[in-house]
Design an enzyme around this catalytic site. Sequence first.
Site: not given
Ligand code: CO
Length: 220
Positions: A42, A44, A46, A98, A101
């Site tokens: 992803c 993301d 993080r 994750h 999400c």
């Molecule tokens: Co995500």
Amino acid sequence: MKYLPELFSANARWAEEMRAADPHFFTELATLQSPAYLWIGCSDSRVPANQITGLKPGEVFVHRNVANVVVHTDLNCLSVMQYAIEALKVQHIIVCGHYGCGGVKAALEGPPLGLIDNWLRHIQDVRDRHADFLAALPDKETRWRALCELNVIEQVRNVARTTLVGDAWQRGQPLMLHGWIYGLADGHLQDLQASMKESAEVQPAIDLAAAGVRSRYMAD
Ligand code: CO
């Protein structure tokens, strides 16, 4: 440096530390990359592939998009996969989702967000495929976690069903697929037991992994 000087000074420090630890690090990497892994994760911020796996530059080839979705008409993802499989000859493709999400949450609950809804539609297909199971879960939070896991498993299936992976297996190239999930809250990776290394294993592995998700959540 006029813009974002803090990033350039951090970069200079990092490059110097890397060079001090290994004087040949950059000169060797500049001529060759031979990563053993392709990471499909992803976007993301993080979930940075290298950092959470302790891998250095040169050790993992990376493709990231919203909610780690693998779509059969996505030329971007397919091109990454082709290069990773045919040129770099990676031995493992890891789809890593994750918990927490945002893409999965939006697909699960709405509201409409515009353009990205067309992308999230692929996750809603996963949601619909597992609608009965998800509806039986006690609350939104649990459904969200479960769908994060199921989405990984379904995307592993999509990777397995590309011509790129099928052709690699056909010609006997060693290539293993995996589905993992990462916990934002504790930094730990978890293997969703969706690994496979040949065409005959695809459906049994996907079925077993999905059954694993169902039994874990139903037991809670
Ligand atoms: Co995500």
